[in-house]
Scaffold this motif. Sequence first.
Motif, mmCIF file in Angstrom:
data_model
loop_
_atom_site.group_PDB
_atom_site.id
_atom_site.type_symbol
_atom_site.label_atom_id
_atom_site.label_comp_id
_atom_site.label_asym_id
_atom_site.label_seq_id
_atom_site.Cartn_x
_atom_site.Cartn_y
_atom_site.Cartn_z
ATOM 1 N N PHE A 1 -45.600 -23.311 31.419
ATOM 2 C CA PHE A 1 -44.785 -24.193 30.588
ATOM 3 C C PHE A 1 -43.789 -24.963 31.446
ATOM 4 C CE2 PHE A 1 -46.562 -21.430 27.468
ATOM 5 C CZ PHE A 1 -46.701 -22.228 26.349
ATOM 6 N N ILE A 2 -43.489 -26.167 31.000
ATOM 7 C CA ILE A 2 -42.578 -27.065 31.703
ATOM 8 C C ILE A 2 -41.173 -26.870 31.141
ATOM 9 C CG2 ILE A 2 -42.048 -29.485 32.147
ATOM 10 C CD1 ILE A 2 -45.112 -29.993 31.741
ATOM 11 N N HIS A 3 -40.225 -26.727 32.058
ATOM 12 C CA HIS A 3 -38.830 -26.512 31.682
ATOM 13 C C HIS A 3 -37.971 -27.670 32.174
ATOM 14 C CE1 HIS A 3 -40.644 -22.483 31.838
ATOM 15 N NE2 HIS A 3 -39.900 -22.281 30.772
ATOM 16 N N ASN A 4 -36.805 -27.799 31.563
ATOM 17 C CA ASN A 4 -35.836 -28.770 32.030
ATOM 18 C C ASN A 4 -35.509 -28.444 33.490
ATOM 19 O OD1 ASN A 4 -34.201 -30.987 31.676
ATOM 20 N ND2 ASN A 4 -32.496 -29.822 30.863
ATOM 21 N N ASP A 5 -35.308 -29.432 34.299
ATOM 22 C CA ASP A 5 -35.014 -29.316 35.730
ATOM 23 C C ASP A 5 -36.232 -28.990 36.592
ATOM 24 O OD1 ASP A 5 -32.311 -29.986 35.433
ATOM 25 O OD2 ASP A 5 -31.779 -27.913 34.996
ATOM 26 N N ASP A 6 -37.444 -28.927 36.019
ATOM 27 C CA ASP A 6 -38.649 -28.769 36.839
ATOM 28 C C ASP A 6 -38.924 -30.063 37.584
ATOM 29 O OD1 ASP A 6 -39.124 -26.175 36.037
ATOM 30 O OD2 ASP A 6 -40.866 -26.650 34.796
ATOM 31 N N GLN A 7 -39.634 -29.923 38.690
ATOM 32 C CA GLN A 7 -40.125 -31.080 39.426
ATOM 33 C C GLN A 7 -41.628 -30.907 39.591
ATOM 34 O OE1 GLN A 7 -38.006 -32.347 42.864
ATOM 35 N NE2 GLN A 7 -36.026 -31.983 41.925
ATOM 36 N N ILE A 8 -42.355 -31.903 39.135
ATOM 37 C CA ILE A 8 -43.811 -31.851 39.146
ATOM 38 C C ILE A 8 -44.344 -33.064 39.877
ATOM 39 C CG2 ILE A 8 -45.888 -31.885 37.692
ATOM 40 C CD1 ILE A 8 -44.119 -30.525 35.512
ATOM 41 N N GLU A 9 -45.305 -32.809 40.745
ATOM 42 C CA GLU A 9 -46.019 -33.888 41.426
ATOM 43 C C GLU A 9 -47.491 -33.753 41.063
ATOM 44 O OE1 GLU A 9 -44.763 -36.393 43.358
ATOM 45 O OE2 GLU A 9 -42.761 -35.624 42.990
ATOM 46 N N ILE A 10 -48.071 -34.835 40.595
ATOM 47 C CA ILE A 10 -49.499 -34.887 40.298
ATOM 48 C C ILE A 10 -50.133 -35.727 41.396
ATOM 49 C CG2 ILE A 10 -51.276 -35.554 38.636
ATOM 50 C CD1 ILE A 10 -49.022 -35.354 36.473
ATOM 51 N N ILE A 11 -50.984 -35.093 42.171
ATOM 52 C CA ILE A 11 -51.590 -35.737 43.329
ATOM 53 C C ILE A 11 -53.062 -35.980 43.042
ATOM 54 C CG2 ILE A 11 -52.028 -35.546 45.808
ATOM 55 C CD1 ILE A 11 -49.621 -33.377 45.604
ATOM 56 N N SER A 12 -53.478 -37.245 43.107
ATOM 57 C CA SER A 12 -54.876 -37.615 42.849
ATOM 58 C C SER A 12 -55.589 -37.876 44.165
ATOM 59 C CB SER A 12 -54.945 -38.886 41.997
ATOM 60 O OG SER A 12 -54.339 -38.683 40.768
ATOM 61 N N PHE A 13 -56.820 -37.402 44.241
ATOM 62 C CA PHE A 13 -57.653 -37.653 45.393
ATOM 63 C C PHE A 13 -58.636 -38.763 45.057
ATOM 64 C CE2 PHE A 13 -56.255 -33.297 45.893
ATOM 65 C CZ PHE A 13 -55.791 -33.329 47.196
ATOM 66 N N VAL A 14 -58.729 -39.740 45.918
ATOM 67 C CA VAL A 14 -59.617 -40.872 45.697
ATOM 68 C C VAL A 14 -60.568 -40.961 46.874
ATOM 69 C CG1 VAL A 14 -59.731 -43.367 45.346
ATOM 70 C CG2 VAL A 14 -57.812 -42.077 44.418
ATOM 71 N N GLY A 15 -61.850 -41.002 46.583
ATOM 72 C CA GLY A 15 -62.849 -41.132 47.634
ATOM 73 C C GLY A 15 -63.099 -42.596 47.959
ATOM 74 N N GLY A 16 -63.671 -42.808 49.082
ATOM 75 C CA GLY A 16 -63.986 -44.176 49.483
ATOM 76 C C GLY A 16 -64.187 -44.256 50.977
ATOM 77 N N GLY A 17 -64.444 -45.416 51.417
ATOM 78 C CA GLY A 17 -64.673 -45.525 52.854
ATOM 79 C C GLY A 17 -64.567 -46.928 53.329
#
Length: 65
Positions: A49-65
């Motif tokens: 569960f998410i609480h006040n004062d939490d810090q969340i980073e959502i990191i997406s991986f993208v393929g390519g070349g």
Amino acid sequence: MLKINGSVENQYVGKTIAQLLNGKNAALENIVVEHNGKILQRERFVDTFIHNDDQIEIISFVGGG
């Protein structure tokens, strides 16, 4: 004050990480979530569960070349 990727988004306080990701339409197979400085295991998305004062980073991986 909840921060998600550096932005204040208090509407997710009290919800789970899974609900946050669903609300953001995140492609689960391509992301990693950091919750308060620690990588969160995928199986914990539904019971963290998410609480006040939490810090969340959502990191997406993208393929390519």
